[in-house]
Design an enzyme around this catalytic site. Structure first.
Site, PDB file in Angstrom:
ATOM      1  N   GLY A 139      -5.482  -5.706   2.859  1.00 41.74           N
ATOM      2  CA  GLY A 139      -4.881  -4.399   2.700  1.00 41.74           C
ATOM      3  C   GLY A 139      -5.242  -3.483   3.848  1.00 41.74           C
ATOM      4  O   GLY A 139      -4.814  -3.692   4.982  1.00 41.74           O
ATOM      5  N   CYS A 186      -1.727  -0.056  -9.237  1.00 42.87           N
ATOM      6  CA  CYS A 186      -1.756   1.285  -8.648  1.00 42.87           C
ATOM      7  C   CYS A 186      -2.639   2.213  -9.481  1.00 42.87           C
ATOM      8  O   CYS A 186      -2.426   2.378 -10.686  1.00 42.87           O
ATOM      9  CB  CYS A 186      -0.342   1.854  -8.559  1.00 42.87           C
ATOM     10  SG  CYS A 186      -0.303   3.511  -7.816  1.00 42.87           S
ATOM     11  N   LYS A 206       0.351  -8.265  -9.353  1.00 44.50           N
ATOM     12  CA  LYS A 206      -0.910  -7.774  -8.788  1.00 44.50           C
ATOM     13  C   LYS A 206      -1.570  -6.880  -9.824  1.00 44.50           C
ATOM     14  O   LYS A 206      -0.920  -6.009 -10.406  1.00 44.50           O
ATOM     15  CB  LYS A 206      -0.659  -6.999  -7.488  1.00 44.50           C
ATOM     16  CG  LYS A 206      -1.923  -6.615  -6.715  1.00 44.50           C
ATOM     17  CD  LYS A 206      -1.546  -6.109  -5.323  1.00 44.50           C
ATOM     18  CE  LYS A 206      -2.789  -5.916  -4.449  1.00 44.50           C
ATOM     19  NZ  LYS A 206      -3.451  -4.626  -4.710  1.00 44.50           N
ATOM     20  N   MET A 233       0.853  -1.186   0.000  1.00 47.07           N
ATOM     21  CA  MET A 233       0.000   0.000   0.000  1.00 47.07           C
ATOM     22  C   MET A 233       0.888   1.233   0.000  1.00 47.07           C
ATOM     23  O   MET A 233       1.427   1.635   1.035  1.00 47.07           O
ATOM     24  CB  MET A 233      -0.933  -0.015   1.214  1.00 47.07           C
ATOM     25  CG  MET A 233      -2.062  -1.021   1.097  1.00 47.07           C
ATOM     26  SD  MET A 233      -3.028  -1.218   2.614  1.00 47.07           S
ATOM     27  CE  MET A 233      -2.050  -2.489   3.442  1.00 47.07           C
ATOM     28  N   GLU A 234       1.070   1.780  -1.185  1.00 47.38           N
ATOM     29  CA  GLU A 234       1.965   2.914  -1.362  1.00 47.38           C
ATOM     30  C   GLU A 234       1.525   4.082  -0.490  1.00 47.38           C
ATOM     31  O   GLU A 234       0.361   4.474  -0.480  1.00 47.38           O
ATOM     32  CB  GLU A 234       1.982   3.335  -2.837  1.00 47.38           C
ATOM     33  CG  GLU A 234       2.940   4.456  -3.164  1.00 47.38           C
ATOM     34  CD  GLU A 234       4.401   4.047  -3.013  1.00 47.38           C
ATOM     35  OE1 GLU A 234       5.249   4.956  -2.914  1.00 47.38           O
ATOM     36  OE2 GLU A 234       4.692   2.833  -2.995  1.00 47.38           O
TER      37      GLU A 234
END
Length: 328
Positions: free
Chosen positions: A223, A98, A139, A8-9
């Site tokens: 997440g 993303c 992903k 999770m950026e």
């Protein structure tokens, strides 16, 4: 079943990954992405995103961390993957999920899901650079604006040599808005001959059961649900998702306090003073979904800007920064 911890950026950095894997056993985690754009990156770039590479690629709780690469140039990604494997990571992962506009404008992440042929070329090039025995995964989301190419993209990645796939069951346009369309994970899993894991909107045991039922897959990547409920994975393993168990949030909060203290100490030592309070607030903001104590602490620190004020607030709430030594 396998439980995976999501990349999770901007949220789940190495420090938070460390404390969450102390709280719960995961089969593996995936790092934030390393952006690859035209140059061969030095080893320090990989270690900065995944300092676990200095410790056998594992967190302090021995959870392996696969390093994620993001980019659109097959040759450059392959060169960087070859460079990365010199550090013996527990796995290499590719990011096609993303949805951030800045990333997408530079042809990275979910925007590439309109180009299945490019996904194939990226996967094939990186597969050639990653030796057999090093897990190679990806992903993806369901598409850019719609799901019309979801199955084709998954098949392209599998044909390119990806050994496992995590599907975030939303499109780029969906962002993080509920619901997650888990039924599409089932369609993808039926179309490829590699393991598929479901991801998206799993906040509770009940969500996990619905996700598995609708997706038809056993493996789930957690997440934001894992950040908001650090002991969720542990309860899933203990009870097998058979039913909602009674949750003693007071006992969990007591167990969480030293982990909060450890996370704050590391954030404070690693980041510049103006930025470190924001990292703690970000975690508390999610924790308050489940813990009234986190709500009270969040309100106390919301307007705080200086680390010394964070220290004082933690002490007022019974959380001392010295609860755990930094090396623990």
């Amino acid at each position: 079943m396998r439980l995976l911890l999501a990349p999770m950026e901007g949220l789940l950095d190495a420090d938070l990954r460390d404390v969450l894997t102390r709280a719960c056993p995961y089969d593996w985690a995936v790092s934030e992405f390393v952006r690859v754009s035209g140059t061969l990156l030095p080893h320090r770039c990989y270690r900065r995103v995944s300092p676990e590479l200095l410790s056998g690629g594992r967190t302090a709780a021995a959870v392996p961390v696969r390093l994620q690469l993001l980019g659109s140039d097959p040759s450059c990604l392959a060169d960087n993957a070859a460079n990365l494997v010199e550090l013996a990571p527990p796995g290499v992962d590719l990011n096609f999920g993303c949805p951030a506009p800045t990333v997408n404008r530079h042809r990275g992440g979910a925007v590439l899901l309109d180009e299945p042929e490019l996904l194939y070329r990226i996967a094939a090039a990186v597969r050639a650079a990653v030796p057999a025995g090093t897990p190679f995964t990806a992903k993806m989301r369901l598409g850019v604006a719609d799901t019309s190419k979801a199955v084709e993209c998954a098949q392209a990645l599998a044909a390119g040599g990806v050994e496992g796939l995590v599907v975030h069951a939303r499109t780029k346009l969906d962002g993080y808005r509920p619901p997650a369309h888990w039924v599409w994970v089932a369609r993808i899993a039926e179309a490829v001959d590699i393991p598929v894991a479901a991801n998206g909107e799993v906040w509770s045991e009940a969500d996990w059961r619905r996700c598995r039922a609708e997706s038809g897959v056993a493996d789930v990547m957690l997440g934001r649900g894992a950040v908001a409920d650090p002991f969720l994975a542990r309860r899933l393993r203990a009870h097998g998702g058979a039913g909602d168990c009674a949750i003693d949030r007071d006992a969990e909060w007591a167990e969480l306090q030293p982990l909060l203290a450890l996370y704050w100490r590391r954030a404070h030592e690693r980041l510049r003073a103006p930025h470190s309070p924001g990292r703690l607030k970000q975690w508390l903001n999610l924790l308050r979904r489940n813990y009234p104590q986190a709500e009270h602490l969040f309100r106390d620190v919301r307007a705080v800007r200086r680390p010394t004020e964070i220290d004082a607030a933690l002490v007022r709430h019974g959380i001392a920064a010295a609860t755990l030594p930094l090396a623990a």
